[in-house]
Structures are given as C-alpha cells and as structure tokens.
Design an enzyme around this catalytic site. Structure first.
Site, PDB file in Angstrom:
ATOM      1  N   VAL A 194       0.846  -1.196   0.000  1.00 45.14           N
ATOM      2  CA  VAL A 194       0.000   0.000   0.000  1.00 45.14           C
ATOM      3  C   VAL A 194       0.880   1.244   0.000  1.00 45.14           C
ATOM      4  CG1 VAL A 194      -0.321   0.143   2.531  1.00 45.14           C
ATOM      5  CG2 VAL A 194      -2.039   1.089   1.025  1.00 45.14           C
TER       6      VAL A 194
ATOM      7  N   GLN B  78      -5.607  17.423   8.506  1.00 46.03           N
ATOM      8  CA  GLN B  78      -6.858  18.103   8.856  1.00 46.03           C
ATOM      9  C   GLN B  78      -7.760  17.056   9.510  1.00 46.03           C
ATOM     10  OE1 GLN B  78      -6.155  18.000   5.120  1.00 46.03           O
ATOM     11  NE2 GLN B  78      -6.800  15.890   5.507  1.00 46.03           N
ATOM     12  N   PRO B  79      -8.803  17.515  10.251  1.00 45.23           N
ATOM     13  CA  PRO B  79      -9.727  16.538  10.850  1.00 45.23           C
ATOM     14  C   PRO B  79     -10.418  15.726   9.764  1.00 45.23           C
ATOM     15  CG  PRO B  79     -10.045  18.730  11.803  1.00 45.23           C
ATOM     16  CD  PRO B  79      -9.132  18.900  10.620  1.00 45.23           C
TER      17      PRO B  79
ATOM     18  N   ARG C 106       6.536   3.783   8.432  1.00 50.43           N
ATOM     19  CA  ARG C 106       7.825   3.688   7.754  1.00 50.43           C
ATOM     20  C   ARG C 106       8.888   4.216   8.714  1.00 50.43           C
ATOM     21  NH1 ARG C 106       5.704   0.708   4.733  1.00 50.43           N
ATOM     22  NH2 ARG C 106       5.571   0.791   2.467  1.00 50.43           N
TER      23      ARG C 106
ATOM     24  N   HIS D  98       9.556  -5.648   9.969  1.00 52.07           N
ATOM     25  CA  HIS D  98       8.585  -5.169   8.963  1.00 52.07           C
ATOM     26  C   HIS D  98       7.633  -6.304   8.546  1.00 52.07           C
ATOM     27  CE1 HIS D  98       7.971  -1.964   5.591  1.00 52.07           C
ATOM     28  NE2 HIS D  98       6.834  -2.621   5.849  1.00 52.07           N
TER      29      HIS D  98
ATOM     30  N   SER E 141       2.073  -6.736   7.386  1.00 51.31           N
ATOM     31  CA  SER E 141       1.087  -7.391   6.504  1.00 51.31           C
ATOM     32  C   SER E 141       1.389  -8.871   6.300  1.00 51.31           C
ATOM     33  CB  SER E 141       1.067  -6.684   5.143  1.00 51.31           C
ATOM     34  OG  SER E 141       2.318  -6.842   4.492  1.00 51.31           O
TER      35      SER E 141
HETATM   36  P1  NDP Z   1      -4.148   5.743   4.378  1.00 47.67           P
HETATM   37  O1  NDP Z   1      -3.792   6.628   3.238  1.00 47.67           O
HETATM   38  O2  NDP Z   1      -5.503   5.131   4.435  1.00 47.67           O
HETATM   39  O3  NDP Z   1      -3.906   6.489   5.759  1.00 47.67           O
HETATM   40  C1  NDP Z   1      -2.861   7.361   5.983  1.00 47.67           C
HETATM   41  C2  NDP Z   1      -3.332   8.455   6.898  1.00 47.67           C
HETATM   42  O4  NDP Z   1      -2.240   9.319   7.198  1.00 47.67           O
HETATM   43  C3  NDP Z   1      -4.435   9.310   6.301  1.00 47.67           C
HETATM   44  O5  NDP Z   1      -5.453   9.467   7.273  1.00 47.67           O
HETATM   45  C4  NDP Z   1      -3.766  10.645   6.040  1.00 47.67           C
HETATM   46  O6  NDP Z   1      -4.673  11.694   6.211  1.00 47.67           O
HETATM   47  C5  NDP Z   1      -2.712  10.658   7.147  1.00 47.67           C
HETATM   48  N1  NDP Z   1      -1.625  11.606   6.899  1.00 47.67           N
HETATM   49  C6  NDP Z   1      -1.113  12.019   5.721  1.00 47.67           C
HETATM   50  N2  NDP Z   1      -0.173  12.949   5.938  1.00 47.67           N
HETATM   51  C7  NDP Z   1      -0.113  13.131   7.275  1.00 47.67           C
HETATM   52  C8  NDP Z   1       0.649  13.975   8.108  1.00 47.67           C
HETATM   53  N3  NDP Z   1       1.511  14.848   7.601  1.00 47.67           N
HETATM   54  N4  NDP Z   1       0.463  13.904   9.448  1.00 47.67           N
HETATM   55  C9  NDP Z   1      -0.441  13.042   9.974  1.00 47.67           C
HETATM   56  N5  NDP Z   1      -1.207  12.237   9.226  1.00 47.67           N
HETATM   57  C10 NDP Z   1      -1.043  12.280   7.892  1.00 47.67           C
HETATM   58  O7  NDP Z   1      -3.023   4.594   4.380  1.00 47.67           O
HETATM   59  P2  NDP Z   1      -3.047   3.175   5.117  1.00 47.67           P
HETATM   60  O8  NDP Z   1      -3.691   3.353   6.448  1.00 47.67           O
HETATM   61  O9  NDP Z   1      -3.558   2.143   4.207  1.00 47.67           O
HETATM   62  O10 NDP Z   1      -1.471   2.930   5.286  1.00 47.67           O
HETATM   63  C11 NDP Z   1      -0.685   3.849   6.010  1.00 47.67           C
HETATM   64  C12 NDP Z   1       0.789   3.521   5.899  1.00 47.67           C
HETATM   65  O11 NDP Z   1       1.093   2.371   6.665  1.00 47.67           O
HETATM   66  C13 NDP Z   1       1.282   3.172   4.492  1.00 47.67           C
HETATM   67  O12 NDP Z   1       1.546   4.321   3.733  1.00 47.67           O
HETATM   68  C14 NDP Z   1       2.532   2.371   4.784  1.00 47.67           C
HETATM   69  O13 NDP Z   1       3.659   3.231   4.833  1.00 47.67           O
HETATM   70  C15 NDP Z   1       2.296   1.792   6.166  1.00 47.67           C
HETATM   71  N6  NDP Z   1       2.127   0.350   6.148  1.00 47.67           N
HETATM   72  C16 NDP Z   1       3.022  -0.429   6.821  1.00 47.67           C
HETATM   73  C17 NDP Z   1       2.862  -1.788   6.887  1.00 47.67           C
HETATM   74  C18 NDP Z   1       3.821  -2.630   7.620  1.00 47.67           C
HETATM   75  O14 NDP Z   1       4.041  -3.769   7.209  1.00 47.67           O
HETATM   76  N7  NDP Z   1       4.413  -2.165   8.706  1.00 47.67           N
HETATM   77  C19 NDP Z   1       1.742  -2.457   6.204  1.00 47.67           C
HETATM   78  C20 NDP Z   1       0.855  -1.548   5.529  1.00 47.67           C
HETATM   79  C21 NDP Z   1       1.051  -0.199   5.521  1.00 47.67           C
HETATM   80  P3  NDP Z   1      -4.860  12.881   5.130  1.00 47.67           P
HETATM   81  O15 NDP Z   1      -4.365  12.375   3.821  1.00 47.67           O
HETATM   82  O16 NDP Z   1      -6.307  13.167   5.194  1.00 47.67           O
HETATM   83  O17 NDP Z   1      -4.023  13.976   5.688  1.00 47.67           O
HETATM   84  C1  DGY Z   2       3.056  -1.810   2.663  1.00 54.12           C
HETATM   85  O1  DGY Z   2       2.209  -2.462   2.039  1.00 54.12           O
HETATM   86  O2  DGY Z   2       3.253  -0.614   2.499  1.00 54.12           O
HETATM   87  C2  DGY Z   2       3.874  -2.542   3.691  1.00 54.12           C
HETATM   88  O3  DGY Z   2       4.919  -1.855   4.196  1.00 54.12           O
HETATM   89  C3  DGY Z   2       4.218  -3.928   3.332  1.00 54.12           C
HETATM   90  O4  DGY Z   2       3.047  -4.647   3.450  1.00 54.12           O
END
Ligand code: NDP
Ligand code: DGY
Length: 328
Positions: free
Chosen positions: A82, A184-185, A243, A291, A294
């Site tokens: 993602v 933003q909210p 990340r 890491h 997922s």
């Molecule tokens: P989403 O896009 O659904 O959620 C990300 C959220 O972060 C949104 O609500 C967004 O809000 C918010 N965001 C963006 N910029 C900021 C900022 N500057 N400060 C605070 N919040 C912010 O993504 P997912 O929930 O699907 O995934 C999130 C992240 O998790 C991925 O990008 C990936 O890096 C990580 N991940 C890690 C995994 C692992 O294996 N550890 C597995 C899957 C994901 P808005 O855009 O409204 O500001």
């Molecule tokens: C992602 O999907 O961004 C994770 O980091 C690996 O699943």
C-alpha cells in the site's frame, strides 16, 4: 485475445506465486527476477528498458532513473504494497504512467500486528520471554517485569486512515480513549474510531501511547523528532508500523536511553534490515520487529494478486482496480 507477438513486455522484480506469473504471462511477455532477493539496481535499470509495465516491491526504488530506463513505452508501475514512498509518483504522473498499489486487503492484518506490538511493548513480552529462557525467572515478585496497561489508556493515532481506523476499532475493545492527528480533521473516520482530533503537539502531550500510521512523505519524514519526543509523557510508549524515516531514530535512541519516554515498539526502521549490532537492539525498552505488518499468508497472496491485476490492467490500457490517488 492478445496477439502473442505483440504482447506488452513487463518486468517483475521478485519471485511471485506461479499461478499469478502464469496469469500475467497470458497477456504479457515477462522479464522475471526469479529470486527472493532484491533485484540489484544495475539489473533493474537494464531489465526495465522498453517495458510497458513494472511489478515492484517496497525494496525497489522506482525513480526518474528507472522511468528513463523504461522510456516512453511505460504505462504502469504496480507495487505489491500500500505504501508508495519508494516510487516517484509525481514523475510517473508527469509521464502519464499509472501507479497501482494494494490498499484495504492488508488493513486488518497490519492493525492486528500494531496491537500485538503495542501489547508486547507495554507488557514487556520479549524481555519476559527472554527471562524464562535464560533462567532469571525467580520467585513471584510484586514488581518484577511490571509494564503499563493498555486498557483504559489514552492512545494517540498519527494518521487516522485505513489502518489507523482499524487500530482504533481494536483499541475501543480495550476501553481506550482515542485521539488522532492529521493534516486536517477527518470527521467520517473520527466517528468510526470514536476519536477526537488534536494538534500533533497536544496529541503527544496527552497520549500514554502514540501509534504512527501516516505514509512517509516529505512532510512526515522525521515527524517524530527530538522536540516531538520531549513533548511526550515520560511514561509514554511510541509505536511505529508506518515507515522507519517517519521517526528520527537517533533522537528515539537518545530518548529511550535518557528516559524522555518509557519505551518504543518498531515494525519499521532505518535502515531495513536493521543491522544486528545496532544500538537500538541493545535496549530492553525497545521492541523491534522485521517489517511484518502485513505478513500473513492470506494477506500476502491478496496483495500479490491485486498487484498482478493492476499490472495487467495498466499494460492493457484499462483503469487500474487500485490506482494511487494523485493528491499526495
Ligand atoms: P491511508 O492513506 O488510508 O492512511 C494514511 C493516513 O495518514 C491518512 O489518514 C492521512 O490523512 C494521514 N496523513 C497524511 N499525511 C499526514 C501527516 N503529515 N500527518 C499526519 N497524518 C497524515 O493509508 P493506510 O492506512 O492504508 O497505510 C498507512 C501507511 O502504513 C502506508 O503508507 C505504509 O507506509 C504503512 N504500512 C506499513 C505496513 C507494515 O508492514 N508495517 C503495512 C501496511 C502499511 P490525510 O491524507 O487526510 O491527511
Ligand atoms: C506496505 O504495504 O506498504 C507494507 O509496508 C508492506 O506490506
């Protein structure tokens, strides 16, 4: 039915399930890195030449160099993740290259892992397990191996998106008070999560546990730095499953050593893999996972399938089932 001689060329940068490889091969000519190791950069650049699609992983940097190597034939970059911080999405957009990723299918799995990491850190599970194995488990002692409670605590979610909301839903079962911050909210997500919006500063100051779920962007790199850590409670925990570079790791190490915060749980680090001799790994109050957010069999298969679907759609000029939104 595509003419066999005119099938578009695609590059797949890692070994994938054979059934998916076969599916892709029915529409495309495949250049395949048949290995469980990352494709070396030079090889990536060489094999990207003239392709129409690239199927990549988070370990492949898809920057201007790769796009240049591919040239004008490139239509789609499809990542089996993602997260898209390894892809220069703006450069792709500028060249009309679609970008596909794998949202939703990993949300619940990653939220499960975040909860596991929160509990492991709060209740000191790795330390406790090591004590059993090394024989330092003595008589029952009122204050030995005591941690902090998750139930009833205030948890601050940085980034209330798909995974942030899924984490919040789980935390509600633990009777937590949930705060969130973002650019933003987000009223719809906040309602599902029963969460209250705070500025980052207020969230850091009020939370017993801060859990990070925002993407890595120019804006979020080192979002949790030394001043941010100093705003947290001394008894607080920092959990990061987003990340590694969202957290300033040197500042985190210092904060864990001098007691600025009580502990940290990290599924993501800088670099990855974290070298075995890394100072963070010497700290009892830091839980580090490799890491695996997922990493369940079912979820990884779903991610690989969506990445294949995005790739094939892109090379055939169809809309991607899961295209990256262009607002970043
Ligand atoms: P989403 O896009 O659904 O959620 C990300 C959220 O972060 C949104 O609500 C967004 O809000 C918010 N965001 C963006 N910029 C900021 C900022 N500057 N400060 C605070 N919040 C912010 O993504 P997912 O929930 O699907 O995934 C999130 C992240 O998790 C991925 O990008 C990936 O890096 C990580 N991940 C890690 C995994 C692992 O294996 N550890 C597995 C899957 C994901 P808005 O855009 O409204 O500001
Ligand atoms: C992602 O999907 O961004 C994770 O980091 C690996 O699943």
């Amino acid at each position: 039915m595509t003419c066999m001689n005119h099938r578009p060329i695609v590059l797949i940068t890692r070994r994938i399930p054979t059934s998916l490889l076969n599916r892709i091969e029915s529409d495309c000519q495949v250049r395949y890195w048949d290995s469980d190791e990352t494709m070396p950069r030079a090889e990536l650049l060489r094999q990207a030449t003239g392709v129409t699609g690239i199927y990549c992983l988070i370990t492949d940097l898809i920057d201007g160099g790769v796009l240049d190597a591919a040239g004008p034939t490139l239509r789609v970059v499809s990542t089996m993740s993602v997260g898209i911080d390894h892809i220069d999405v703006a450069a792709c957009k500028g060249r009309g290259v679609a970008v596909g990723h794998t949202p939703d299918v990993l949300t619940e799995t990653t939220a499960d892992l975040a909860l596991a990491l929160i509990l492991a850190t709060a209740r000191r599970l790795p330390e406790a397990m090591a004590a059993v194995k090394e024989g330092s488990w003595g008589t029952w002692h009122p204050f030995w191996m005591t941690g902090s409670d998750l139930y009833g605590s205030t948890v601050g979610i940085v980034g209330l998106g798909r995974i942030g909301v899924a984490v919040a839903r789980r935390l509600l079962g633990f009777g937590c008070n949930i705060l969130y911050t973002g650019r933003q909210p987000n009223e719809r997500n906040a309602a599902t999560a029963q969460a209250s919006f705070r500025t980052l500063e207020d969230l850091l100051a009020e939370s017993d546990i801060v859990t990070v779920h925002c993407p890595l962007t120019a804006e979020t790199r080192h979002l949790i730095d030394a001043p941010a850590l100093r705003k947290m409670k001394r008894a607080a925990l920092l959990i990061n499953t987003s990340r590694g570079p969202v957290v300033d790791q040197e500042a985190l190490y210092a904060a864990l050593v001098d007691g600025t915060i009580a502990g940290a749980g990290l599924d993501v680090t800088t670099p990855e893999p974290l070298p075995p001799g890394h100072p963070l790994l010497t700290l009892p109050n830091c839980v580090v996972l490799p890491h695996i957010g997922s990493a369940t069999v079912a979820t990884r298969h779903r991610m690989a399938t969506i990445a294949a679907d995005n790739l094939v759609a892109g090379v055939l000029g169809r809309p991607l089932p899961f295209a990256v939104a262009t607002r970043l």
